[in-house]
Scaffold this motif. Structure first.
Motif, PDB file in Angstrom:
ATOM      1  N   UNK A 169       0.833  -1.204   0.000  1.00 11.58           N
ATOM      2  CA  UNK A 169       0.000   0.000   0.000  1.00 11.58           C
ATOM      3  C   UNK A 169       0.866   1.252   0.000  1.00 11.58           C
ATOM      4  N   UNK A 170       1.946   1.242   0.773  1.00 12.73           N
ATOM      5  CA  UNK A 170       2.843   2.402   0.788  1.00 12.73           C
ATOM      6  C   UNK A 170       3.531   2.570  -0.562  1.00 12.73           C
ATOM      7  N   UNK A 193       1.321   5.018   9.700  1.00  9.56           N
ATOM      8  CA  UNK A 193       0.286   4.711  10.693  1.00  9.56           C
ATOM      9  C   UNK A 193      -1.051   4.403  10.016  1.00  9.56           C
ATOM     10  N   UNK A 194      -1.392   5.186   9.015  1.00  9.90           N
ATOM     11  CA  UNK A 194      -2.644   4.923   8.301  1.00  9.90           C
ATOM     12  C   UNK A 194      -2.520   3.656   7.464  1.00  9.90           C
ATOM     13  N   UNK A 195      -1.361   3.446   6.855  1.00  9.17           N
ATOM     14  CA  UNK A 195      -1.154   2.238   6.048  1.00  9.17           C
ATOM     15  C   UNK A 195      -1.281   0.985   6.901  1.00  9.17           C
ATOM     16  N   UNK A 196      -0.849   1.055   8.151  1.00 16.44           N
ATOM     17  CA  UNK A 196      -0.973  -0.085   9.061  1.00 16.44           C
ATOM     18  C   UNK A 196      -2.439  -0.466   9.258  1.00 16.44           C
ATOM     19  N   UNK A 197      -3.273   0.516   9.529  1.00 20.11           N
ATOM     20  CA  UNK A 197      -4.700   0.256   9.754  1.00 20.11           C
ATOM     21  C   UNK A 197      -5.354  -0.257   8.466  1.00 20.11           C
ATOM     22  N   UNK A 256     -14.151 -12.346   3.179  1.00 19.04           N
ATOM     23  CA  UNK A 256     -14.827 -12.300   1.888  1.00 19.04           C
ATOM     24  C   UNK A 256     -15.608 -11.029   1.661  1.00 19.04           C
ATOM     25  N   UNK A 257     -15.176  -9.936   2.276  1.00 15.31           N
ATOM     26  CA  UNK A 257     -15.840  -8.642   2.101  1.00 15.31           C
ATOM     27  C   UNK A 257     -15.091  -7.803   1.074  1.00 15.31           C
ATOM     28  N   UNK A 258     -15.770  -6.851   0.430  1.00 14.09           N
ATOM     29  CA  UNK A 258     -15.065  -5.968  -0.507  1.00 14.09           C
ATOM     30  C   UNK A 258     -14.159  -4.988   0.234  1.00 14.09           C
ATOM     31  N   UNK A 259     -13.144  -4.523  -0.445  1.00 10.79           N
ATOM     32  CA  UNK A 259     -12.258  -3.493   0.101  1.00 10.79           C
ATOM     33  C   UNK A 259     -11.829  -2.596  -1.042  1.00 10.79           C
ATOM     34  N   UNK A 260     -11.960  -1.281  -0.860  1.00 10.77           N
ATOM     35  CA  UNK A 260     -11.659  -0.306  -1.916  1.00 10.77           C
ATOM     36  C   UNK A 260     -10.175   0.048  -1.871  1.00 10.77           C
ATOM     37  N   UNK A 261      -9.366  -0.705  -2.607  1.00 11.53           N
ATOM     38  CA  UNK A 261      -7.923  -0.465  -2.616  1.00 11.53           C
ATOM     39  C   UNK A 261      -7.574   0.899  -3.216  1.00 11.53           C
ATOM     40  N   UNK A 262      -8.142   1.294  -4.372  1.00 12.29           N
ATOM     41  CA  UNK A 262      -7.804   2.618  -4.925  1.00 12.29           C
ATOM     42  C   UNK A 262      -8.094   3.764  -3.952  1.00 12.29           C
ATOM     43  N   UNK A 263      -9.199   3.674  -3.217  1.00 13.68           N
ATOM     44  CA  UNK A 263      -9.522   4.737  -2.258  1.00 13.68           C
ATOM     45  C   UNK A 263      -8.507   4.772  -1.129  1.00 13.68           C
ATOM     46  N   UNK A 264      -8.078   3.596  -0.661  1.00 13.51           N
ATOM     47  CA  UNK A 264      -7.080   3.539   0.406  1.00 13.51           C
ATOM     48  C   UNK A 264      -5.754   4.122  -0.066  1.00 13.51           C
ATOM     49  N   UNK A 265      -5.359   3.770  -1.284  1.00 12.40           N
ATOM     50  CA  UNK A 265      -4.103   4.277  -1.828  1.00 12.40           C
ATOM     51  C   UNK A 265      -4.176   5.787  -2.016  1.00 12.40           C
ATOM     52  N   UNK A 278      -5.983   7.892  -0.312  1.00 16.27           N
ATOM     53  CA  UNK A 278      -5.895   8.521   1.007  1.00 16.27           C
ATOM     54  C   UNK A 278      -4.442   8.589   1.481  1.00 16.27           C
ATOM     55  N   UNK A 279      -3.714   7.518   1.293  1.00 18.65           N
ATOM     56  CA  UNK A 279      -2.298   7.513   1.677  1.00 18.65           C
ATOM     57  C   UNK A 279      -1.505   8.513   0.849  1.00 18.65           C
ATOM     58  N   UNK A 280      -1.832   8.595  -0.441  1.00 22.39           N
ATOM     59  CA  UNK A 280      -1.121   9.532  -1.311  1.00 22.39           C
ATOM     60  C   UNK A 280      -1.379  10.974  -0.881  1.00 22.39           C
ATOM     61  N   UNK A 281      -2.607  11.270  -0.478  1.00 22.05           N
ATOM     62  CA  UNK A 281      -2.927  12.622  -0.016  1.00 22.05           C
ATOM     63  C   UNK A 281      -2.132  12.968   1.245  1.00 22.05           C
ATOM     64  N   UNK A 282      -2.031  12.014   2.162  1.00 21.54           N
ATOM     65  CA  UNK A 282      -1.250  12.256   3.381  1.00 21.54           C
ATOM     66  C   UNK A 282       0.214  12.457   3.023  1.00 21.54           C
ATOM     67  N   UNK A 283       0.721  11.626   2.116  1.00 27.94           N
ATOM     68  CA  UNK A 283       2.119  11.737   1.697  1.00 27.94           C
ATOM     69  C   UNK A 283       2.402  13.101   1.093  1.00 27.94           C
ATOM     70  N   UNK A 284       1.491  13.601   0.271  1.00 30.28           N
ATOM     71  CA  UNK A 284       1.673  14.923  -0.335  1.00 30.28           C
ATOM     72  C   UNK A 284       1.764  16.009   0.727  1.00 30.28           C
ATOM     73  N   UNK A 285       1.037  15.829   1.827  1.00 36.31           N
ATOM     74  CA  UNK A 285       1.030  16.854   2.881  1.00 36.31           C
ATOM     75  C   UNK A 285       2.277  16.816   3.747  1.00 36.31           C
TER      76      UNK A 285
END
Length: 721
Positions: free
Chosen positions: A91-92, A126-130, A142-151, A153-160
């Motif tokens: 994810x990172x 810290x966010x990537x861990x969660x 067996x639940x869905x997970x939105x990988x693009x949205x998670x990435x 969010x991490x990218x936005x934090x990284x930019x900041x």
């Protein structure tokens, strides 16, 4: 835990070398509960669901050591904490924070693991861990997970939180030269080096960039006046105070003209090749929005160029390029910009792109340019008609190898006249490979704190090593920005050893900062009376530019919970590992585990440095083979096996024989001092052993033996016990 789930029990940010690696990591204590009984190969469909969510996990080599190695582990069966480690890394990586290191290890508590992953920026990790925990659980259940949205969010934090590209390239160049760095704020203020030998940067400004020089360069009219007086070719012009005055100045100078703000930057508010009163007055209003004063000057025909001058040398050059669209008789100018200009993959809204998007609604200069050609944003140009959209702002095409020596000399002179050590010199010329005078070219601006991205990621041409040029400007080739750093750890005597070592270095003329459990000392003066054997206190020492040496005590707890404050040290001392040494609250339950903590101090000794090790402690003595530098053993007798063998091989040691402290280099021995002449409180075996450690450190640092003798004879041992 009463159900199959993953709980993150505790998170530690180790902001320096630690038991895992030399770099900062995020260490999470993860309780997988009943999942301890459910390795990955026992969960139906888990492999398919996880790899479907993150197919790029195939690139992870894991302990197998080859592409697809981690997926092999998944098929064979591995546990959720290990899987979380790899998902967090991936994810990172997808967010743009490249991460290669990760470990997952069991603790003595069933189901409890320590997961450590390289963390360049704590907030992102810290966010990537969660997110990693949530993704793994989604794959398990067996639940869905939105990988693009998670990435995203991490990218936005990284930019900041990340360093900007200009600062990052300088830091990377410093690291390649072995120069340590310390980030001093949440922005781009960075210290390169330690203590009195450090330098500081803020993007492309340095501690050599004077405030006067920066003020001069921000006043374009003053800059032009100073340059002109020194023979640098500059355009004719003056400051104006109204649209009417702007037109009067244009008539005085002669059209075409340029109108620009006197203190703007990045080409904002600049209008060029103006020929009518309406154009000049409209350009005045545009420039007034961007700066405090407005300048009108004669238009120089040619291409816009940016030359980067560092330490009196031109190290990179880029050329601008106009942006045009071609009408098709159907699309509006706004639509043509989007389809013909903004689709260029080199354009974007972040600093990672060498060219900016052209946003007609946000750029008055673009609207003014198309208005001069008789169009509006929603106009539809006839098929085949070319419309000029942007004259400047696209300076990102490398021409470094084309710069004529005379042009380079003019740029260097311009930087020197303004007083800037690093300058972005803007000039206009038809051909950068010819002298300015013969083609009517001119230098139009000199900028402090120039952006480096155009040279790091040009739209065309090779990247230039501008970060390395800045580092070489700040640090001569033989200077790595390091002061002598002595690190001390162990189960006993560390405070006395640290204080005595600092005293011996002070006698040798050093301005020493000392952080130990007795407090924080600056040049022998205790400024804080509390336990300072920790990361924060050591950091304060290393950023203090009045100090040219540091002695830093590192408690085992601090190493485990914070990491070391320095990347490498000149001397690393380990006094011993007690047989009953434990830190159960940090999952360290025996001396064998504590050995891994203590060796962190030895791991960071520089190749030209020295580890000072207690030869009487077998665990400590065994660390000699781990040291990149040399080793000095110490002990109360020369008969200690490790010490004796070391000296037989030509190594150095400090020991006691017949009531005297002896310095040995192989078979050569010299008596330093008799124990009888030391203060009475220095004659117990424990205190004497501490003295030997400090003597070994001072000897390794080249302190004269007469000074060492005087220092240990006059030190007040009672205060340090």
């Amino acid at each position: 835990m009463s159900k199959k789930s993953i709980e993150i029990v505790n998170v530690l940010f180790l902001n320096g070398p630690n038991i895992w690696t030399y770099r900062p990591v995020l260490e999470a204590w993860v309780d997988i509960g009943e999942l301890e009984d459910s390795p990955s190969n026992t969960i139906p469909g888990f492999y398919e669901r996880l790899t479907g969510l993150l197919p790029s996990l195939i690139e992870h080599r894991c302990s197998i050591g080859e592409r697809g190695g981690f997926l092999q582990r998944l098929r064979e069966g591995t546990w959720p904490a290990h899987i979380m480690e790899h998902v967090m890394i991936e994810l990172q990586n997808q967010a743009g924070m490249q991460t290669g290191f990760g470990k997952a290890r069991e603790t003595p508590t069933r189901g409890m693991y320590k997961v450590a992953v390289r963390a360049r920026y704590e907030a992102v990790s810290r966010v990537a861990l969660v997110k990693a925990r949530d993704l793994v659980m989604a794959a398990i259940e067996g639940r869905p997970f939105d990988v693009p949205a998670a990435v995203e969010e991490l990218r936005d934090i990284l930019d900041r939180v990340s360093l900007g590209p200009s600062t990052a390239c300088i830091v990377e160049a410093a690291t390649e030269r072995g120069i340590p760095f310390l980030r001093l704020n949440d922005g781009n203020l960075v210290q390169l080096g330690h203590g009195a030998r450090s330098r500081r940067i803020w993007t492309a400004e340095t501690d050599r960039t004077s405030a006067i020089a920066e003020s001069i360069s921000s006043d374009k009219d003053l800059t032009k006046s100073l340059l002109g007086s020194c023979g640098v070719p500059v355009p004719e012009g003056r400051v104006v105070n109204s649209p009417e005055d702007a037109w009067e100045a244009a008539e005085e100078i002669g059209i075409p003209v340029v109108v620009k703000p006197s203190d703007g930057n990045h080409g904002r508010g600049v209008s060029i090749d103006l020929k009518t009163r309406a154009e000049v007055e409209a350009a005045y209003r545009l420039a007034q929005e961007e700066g405090s004063e407005v300048i009108v000057e004669n238009f120089i025909s040619g291409n816009e160029h940016r030359l980067l001058v560092v330490g009196g040398k031109v190290v990179a050059a880029a050329r601008g390029q106009e942006a045009w669209v071609t009408g098709d008789g159907v699309a509006t100018i706004t639509q043509l910009i989007d389809s013909q200009i903004n689709t260029d993959p080199r354009r974007g809204t972040t600093e990672e792109f060498p060219l900016n998007l052209v946003l007609i609604d946000e750029d008055p200069a673009v609207r003014l340019e198309i208005a001069r050609q008789g169009y509006e944003p929603d106009s539809v140009p006839p098929a085949g008609t070319q419309v000029l959209i942007q004259r400047n702002g696209n300076v990102a095409f490398d021409v470094t190898d084309l710069v004529h020596p005379d042009v380079a000399a003019a740029a260097v002179l311009a930087a020197r006249v303004t007083g800037l050590d690093i300058a972005g010199v803007d000039l206009v010329a038809e051909d950068i490979s010819r002298p300015l005078e013969e083609q009517g070219g001119a230098i139009v601006e000199v900028n402090a704190g120039p952006g480096l991205l155009m040279h790091l990621k040009p739209a065309d041409g090779p990247a230039r090593p501008v970060g390395r040029a800045i580092v070489d400007h700040l640090f001569p080739q033989q200077d790595n920005g390091r002061i002598p750093v002595v690190g001390v750890t162990g189960s006993h005597g560390t405070t006395m050893v640290a204080r005595l070592t600092a005293r011996l270095m002070e006698l040798n003329g050093a301005a020493v900062g000392l952080a130990c459990s007795d407090g924080l000392y600056l040049r022998q003066r205790r400024v804080e009376q509390n336990d300072a054997a920790n990361w924060a206190a050591a950091h304060r020492i290393l950023i203090n530019r009045a100090l040219d040496a540091a002695v830093l005590e590192n408690g085992y707890r601090s190493i485990l919970a914070e990491g070391l404050a320095y990347d490498r040290c000149q001397v690393g001392i380990v006094t011993g590992i007690a047989a009953d040494a434990t830190l159960p609250d940090l999952h360290v339950n025996d001396a064998e585990q504590m050995e891994k903590v203590a060796r962190t101090q030895v791991d960071v000794v520089l190749p030209e440095g020295t580890a000072v090790l207690n030869a009487a402690d077998a665990r400590v003595a065994a660390m000699a083979s781990l040291c990149d530098g040399s080793v000095v053993f110490y002990g109360m007798t020369p008969e200690l096996p490790a010490l004796d063998q070391h000296c037989a091989g030509g190594g150095r040691a400090v020991f006691v024989r017949d009531g005297q402290i002896v310095l040995a280099s192989g078979k050569d021995e010299a008596v330093l001092v008799g124990l009888a002449v030391l203060p009475p409180e220095a004659r117990s075996d424990q205190v004497t052993e501490n003295i030997l450690a400090a003597v070994g450190a001072a000897w390794a640092l080249g302190v004269d033996t007469d000074l060492i003798r005087a220092g240990i004879s006059t030190f007040v041992y009672g205060d340090a016990c």
